[in-house]
Design a protein around this motif. Structure first.
Motif, PDB file in Angstrom:
ATOM      1  N   LEU A 288     -12.293  11.309  -3.414  1.00  0.00           N
ATOM      2  CA  LEU A 288     -12.935  10.063  -2.973  1.00  0.00           C
ATOM      3  C   LEU A 288     -13.660   9.421  -4.149  1.00  0.00           C
ATOM      4  CD1 LEU A 288     -12.875   8.559  -0.315  1.00  0.00           C
ATOM      5  CD2 LEU A 288     -15.147   9.445   0.155  1.00  0.00           C
ATOM      6  N   ASP A 289     -12.889   8.683  -4.921  1.00  0.00           N
ATOM      7  CA  ASP A 289     -13.452   8.020  -6.091  1.00  0.00           C
ATOM      8  C   ASP A 289     -14.322   6.839  -5.644  1.00  0.00           C
ATOM      9  OD1 ASP A 289     -13.463   7.420  -9.015  1.00  0.00           O
ATOM     10  OD2 ASP A 289     -12.602   5.563  -8.259  1.00  0.00           O
ATOM     11  N   GLY A 290     -15.472   6.693  -6.294  1.00  0.00           N
ATOM     12  CA  GLY A 290     -16.372   5.582  -5.967  1.00  0.00           C
ATOM     13  C   GLY A 290     -17.252   5.893  -4.776  1.00  0.00           C
TER      14      GLY A 290
ATOM     15  N   ILE B  27     -16.272  -4.175 -16.852  1.00  0.00           N
ATOM     16  CA  ILE B  27     -17.015  -3.144 -17.587  1.00  0.00           C
ATOM     17  C   ILE B  27     -18.448  -3.151 -17.048  1.00  0.00           C
ATOM     18  CG2 ILE B  27     -17.650  -4.772 -19.436  1.00  0.00           C
ATOM     19  CD1 ILE B  27     -17.428  -2.477 -21.444  1.00  0.00           C
ATOM     20  N   ASN B  28     -19.133  -2.045 -17.072  1.00  0.00           N
ATOM     21  CA  ASN B  28     -20.538  -2.035 -16.663  1.00  0.00           C
ATOM     22  C   ASN B  28     -21.381  -2.521 -17.836  1.00  0.00           C
ATOM     23  OD1 ASN B  28     -23.095  -1.610 -15.769  1.00  0.00           O
ATOM     24  ND2 ASN B  28     -22.610   0.327 -14.744  1.00  0.00           N
ATOM     25  N   GLU B  29     -21.647  -3.837 -17.835  1.00  0.00           N
ATOM     26  CA  GLU B  29     -22.303  -4.463 -18.990  1.00  0.00           C
ATOM     27  C   GLU B  29     -23.782  -4.086 -19.091  1.00  0.00           C
ATOM     28  OE1 GLU B  29     -20.717  -8.454 -19.063  1.00  0.00           O
ATOM     29  OE2 GLU B  29     -20.982  -8.536 -21.241  1.00  0.00           O
TER      30      GLU B  29
ATOM     31  N   ARG C  41     -15.681  -9.081 -13.714  1.00  0.00           N
ATOM     32  CA  ARG C  41     -15.582  -8.521 -12.356  1.00  0.00           C
ATOM     33  C   ARG C  41     -15.790  -7.012 -12.466  1.00  0.00           C
ATOM     34  NH1 ARG C  41     -15.632 -13.033 -11.390  1.00  0.00           N
ATOM     35  NH2 ARG C  41     -14.323 -14.353 -10.076  1.00  0.00           N
ATOM     36  N   TYR C  42     -16.779  -6.474 -11.760  1.00  0.00           N
ATOM     37  CA  TYR C  42     -16.984  -5.026 -11.822  1.00  0.00           C
ATOM     38  C   TYR C  42     -17.471  -4.529 -10.474  1.00  0.00           C
ATOM     39  CZ  TYR C  42     -18.168  -0.441 -13.731  1.00  0.00           C
ATOM     40  OH  TYR C  42     -18.211   0.906 -13.983  1.00  0.00           O
ATOM     41  N   ILE C  43     -16.678  -3.665  -9.860  1.00  0.00           N
ATOM     42  CA  ILE C  43     -17.024  -3.156  -8.540  1.00  0.00           C
ATOM     43  C   ILE C  43     -17.773  -1.831  -8.667  1.00  0.00           C
ATOM     44  CG2 ILE C  43     -16.054  -2.343  -6.344  1.00  0.00           C
ATOM     45  CD1 ILE C  43     -13.658  -4.314  -6.956  1.00  0.00           C
TER      46      ILE C  43
ATOM     47  N   SER D 274     -16.134   1.066  -8.703  1.00  0.00           N
ATOM     48  CA  SER D 274     -15.285   2.019  -8.000  1.00  0.00           C
ATOM     49  C   SER D 274     -13.942   1.882  -8.730  1.00  0.00           C
ATOM     50  CB  SER D 274     -15.196   1.536  -6.556  1.00  0.00           C
ATOM     51  OG  SER D 274     -14.616   2.449  -5.722  1.00  0.00           O
ATOM     52  N   MET D 275     -13.583   2.900  -9.517  1.00  0.00           N
ATOM     53  CA  MET D 275     -12.439   2.727 -10.413  1.00  0.00           C
ATOM     54  C   MET D 275     -11.184   2.279  -9.674  1.00  0.00           C
ATOM     55  SD  MET D 275     -10.495   5.453 -12.835  1.00  0.00           S
ATOM     56  CE  MET D 275      -9.710   4.953 -14.354  1.00  0.00           C
ATOM     57  N   VAL D 276     -10.934   2.881  -8.522  1.00  0.00           N
ATOM     58  CA  VAL D 276      -9.713   2.535  -7.790  1.00  0.00           C
ATOM     59  C   VAL D 276      -9.688   1.037  -7.491  1.00  0.00           C
ATOM     60  CG1 VAL D 276      -8.369   2.922  -5.709  1.00  0.00           C
ATOM     61  CG2 VAL D 276      -9.563   4.805  -6.726  1.00  0.00           C
TER      62      VAL D 276
ATOM     63  N   ILE E  60      -8.583  -6.691 -17.911  1.00  0.00           N
ATOM     64  CA  ILE E  60      -8.797  -5.414 -18.596  1.00  0.00           C
ATOM     65  C   ILE E  60      -9.941  -4.657 -17.932  1.00  0.00           C
ATOM     66  CG2 ILE E  60     -10.348  -6.472 -20.315  1.00  0.00           C
ATOM     67  CD1 ILE E  60      -9.126  -4.562 -22.402  1.00  0.00           C
ATOM     68  N   PHE E  61      -9.743  -3.355 -17.758  1.00  0.00           N
ATOM     69  CA  PHE E  61     -10.797  -2.476 -17.243  1.00  0.00           C
ATOM     70  C   PHE E  61     -11.212  -1.565 -18.391  1.00  0.00           C
ATOM     71  CE2 PHE E  61     -11.883   1.793 -15.763  1.00  0.00           C
ATOM     72  CZ  PHE E  61     -12.945   1.518 -14.908  1.00  0.00           C
ATOM     73  N   ILE E  62     -12.522  -1.499 -18.618  1.00  0.00           N
ATOM     74  CA  ILE E  62     -13.022  -0.704 -19.757  1.00  0.00           C
ATOM     75  C   ILE E  62     -14.138   0.218 -19.284  1.00  0.00           C
ATOM     76  CG2 ILE E  62     -14.044  -0.828 -22.084  1.00  0.00           C
ATOM     77  CD1 ILE E  62     -13.255  -3.862 -22.064  1.00  0.00           C
TER      78      ILE E  62
ATOM     79  N   LYS F  18     -17.054   8.586 -19.361  1.00  0.00           N
ATOM     80  CA  LYS F  18     -17.473   9.178 -18.083  1.00  0.00           C
ATOM     81  C   LYS F  18     -16.284   9.651 -17.260  1.00  0.00           C
ATOM     82  CE  LYS F  18     -19.617   8.104 -13.654  1.00  0.00           C
ATOM     83  NZ  LYS F  18     -20.097   7.088 -12.721  1.00  0.00           N
ATOM     84  N   LEU F  19     -15.190   8.935 -17.345  1.00  0.00           N
ATOM     85  CA  LEU F  19     -14.080   9.191 -16.413  1.00  0.00           C
ATOM     86  C   LEU F  19     -13.297  10.429 -16.832  1.00  0.00           C
ATOM     87  CD1 LEU F  19     -13.045   5.459 -15.930  1.00  0.00           C
ATOM     88  CD2 LEU F  19     -14.500   6.889 -14.463  1.00  0.00           C
ATOM     89  N   ARG F  20     -12.676  11.057 -15.846  1.00  0.00           N
ATOM     90  CA  ARG F  20     -11.995  12.334 -16.097  1.00  0.00           C
ATOM     91  C   ARG F  20     -10.540  12.097 -16.458  1.00  0.00           C
ATOM     92  NH1 ARG F  20     -16.192  11.142 -13.079  1.00  0.00           N
ATOM     93  NH2 ARG F  20     -17.444  12.909 -12.406  1.00  0.00           N
TER      94      ARG F  20
HETATM   95  P1  AFP Z   1     -18.747   7.906  -7.966  1.00  0.00           P
HETATM   96  O1  AFP Z   1     -17.493   8.516  -7.365  1.00  0.00           O
HETATM   97  O2  AFP Z   1     -19.834   8.882  -8.213  1.00  0.00           O
HETATM   98  O3  AFP Z   1     -19.194   6.694  -7.196  1.00  0.00           O
HETATM   99  O4  AFP Z   1     -18.326   7.397  -9.423  1.00  0.00           O
HETATM  100  C1  AFP Z   1     -17.349   6.408  -9.529  1.00  0.00           C
HETATM  101  C2  AFP Z   1     -16.822   6.349 -10.922  1.00  0.00           C
HETATM  102  O5  AFP Z   1     -16.435   7.604 -11.394  1.00  0.00           O
HETATM  103  C3  AFP Z   1     -15.663   5.353 -11.049  1.00  0.00           C
HETATM  104  O6  AFP Z   1     -15.009   5.119  -9.855  1.00  0.00           O
HETATM  105  C4  AFP Z   1     -16.319   4.087 -11.548  1.00  0.00           C
HETATM  106  O7  AFP Z   1     -15.433   3.316 -12.311  1.00  0.00           O
HETATM  107  C5  AFP Z   1     -17.466   4.602 -12.356  1.00  0.00           C
HETATM  108  O8  AFP Z   1     -17.837   5.851 -11.784  1.00  0.00           O
HETATM  109  C6  AFP Z   1     -18.656   3.690 -12.322  1.00  0.00           C
HETATM  110  O9  AFP Z   1     -19.635   4.224 -13.152  1.00  0.00           O
HETATM  111  P2  AFP Z   1     -20.963   3.410 -13.521  1.00  0.00           P
HETATM  112  O10 AFP Z   1     -21.790   3.384 -12.262  1.00  0.00           O
HETATM  113  O11 AFP Z   1     -21.557   4.193 -14.634  1.00  0.00           O
HETATM  114  O12 AFP Z   1     -20.543   2.024 -13.955  1.00  0.00           O
END
Ligand code: AFP
Length: 332
Positions: free
Chosen positions: A124-126, A215-217, A242-244, A246-248, A260-262, A273-275
């Protein structure tokens, strides 16, 4: 470049029949994919149902436990993880399951016992967004294990382990299943009235260019010079943001609309951060199969990174090929 996407609005094709048709087109196919994908389909429909009923059932909120990355688990993280493991566990051709939520892999059977594949997943990403009804999703990659090995953990990290399919399910305003088995990208939508994922886009192509960055600016002060220089250039060139978070959901928008997603490395998270195994690689495969690019912030193709540990992190830069090119130009 011409849009070769085919919208399928006249013929009804379920995910299962689509996968079976793909296998029939390859003489000698074992049926492995339909077996694994039917389990993923069942699991994600079940998770989707939990997500939709989140306020009705008692599944919202945090647990006191932390996952393997020291992050606070949501109740739904654990529920989704259990659902996937119980659906995939009985599939005789799966040797190993690797989940974001579990420190150790679940070894189901050796190569000799028929465990030909490993499935990597983020159940459950995000999920930290779930309490506010933002789109969340399940990401997965299917890896063929080397034929000569014993299976198990070593096999997953072997250079001969090869990702052969990848996808995600986005539980958004609709539930979509986006899949590649190495032959382009297809998109299915869950028709709740019949309980099936139905093909809605065949041969999905990512637009070659679009002035959107994601991107998380807020982390600007901890970005490297290359990322800052790219963002400065984007600000001067009429880009939208645009930044939600939630990677998905962010990758889904990027696949459909372009841009582009960064998620770069930062001073706090020097490796990103991402795996790698269950977030970056599956998304990289999907984006490349749709005609885009997926690299690290140092310009390495994500699918060329040999994993060295299960929960390895990486920076991620992916999207429309022209947009990733622009980003790359600013890294030196
Ligand atoms: P969670 O699953 O803990 O909500 O994390 C989501 C995530 O791994 C990925 O889906 C997002 O792109 C990224 O974290 C967002 O991270 P920031 O909050 O650091 O921008």
């Amino acid at each position: 470049m011409a849009d070769t996407t085919t919208w399928t609005d006249d013929n009804l094709m379920s995910l299962q029949s689509h996968v079976l048709a793909g296998e029939r087109a390859h003489p000698g196919a074992t049926g492995d994919f339909s077996w694994i994908l039917s389990a993923i389909s069942l699991a994600t429909k079940t998770i989707g149902n939990k997500v939709r009923r989140a306020r009705i059932e008692d599944v919202l909120g945090e647990l006191s436990a932390e996952n393997t990355h020291g992050e606070r688990q949501q109740k739904l993280d654990v529920i989704a993880n259990d659902i996937i493991k119980s659906c995939l566990g009985s599939r005789a051709n799966i040797g190993v399951l690797v989940s974001e939520e579990d420190e150790e892999p679940t070894v189901l059977r050796t190569r000799d016992e028929g465990g030909r594949y490993a499935v990597f997943f983020d159940p459950l990403d995000g999920s930290s967004n779930i309490d506010v009804s933002v789109g969340v999703g399940t990401i997965f990659g299917i890896v063929r294990l080397p034929a000569d090995g014993k299976g198990g953990v070593d096999a997953i990290l072997s250079p001969d382990a090869k990702i052969v399919a990848a996808g995600y399910v986005l539980y958004g305003s609709s539930t979509v299943f986006v899949l590649t088995t190495g032959n382009g990208v297809d998109m299915f939508e869950l028709d709740h009235s019949i309980g099936s994922f139905v093909l809605v886009k065949h041969g999905l192509r990512i637009p070659e260019t679009k002035k959107i960055y994601s991107i998380n600016e807020a982390y600007t002060n901890s970005f490297g010079n290359g990322v800052s220089s790219y963002l400065q250039w984007a600000h001067n060139n009429g880009y939208s943001s645009r930044y939600i978070g939630s990677m998905v959901a962010d990758v889904h928008r990027t696949l459909l609309k372009g841009g582009i997603f960064i998620y770069p490395s930062t001073s706090e998270q020097p490796s990103g951060k991402l795996r790698l195994l269950y977030e970056a690689m599956p998304m990289a495969m999907l984006v490349e199969q749709a005609g885009g690019r997926a690299i690290t912030d140092t310009g390495r193709r994500i699918l060329d990174i040999p994993p060295t540990k299960l929960h390895e992190r990486t920076s991620v830069v992916l999207g429309s090929s022209a947009e990733v090119d622009h980003f790359e130009r600013h890294q030196s």
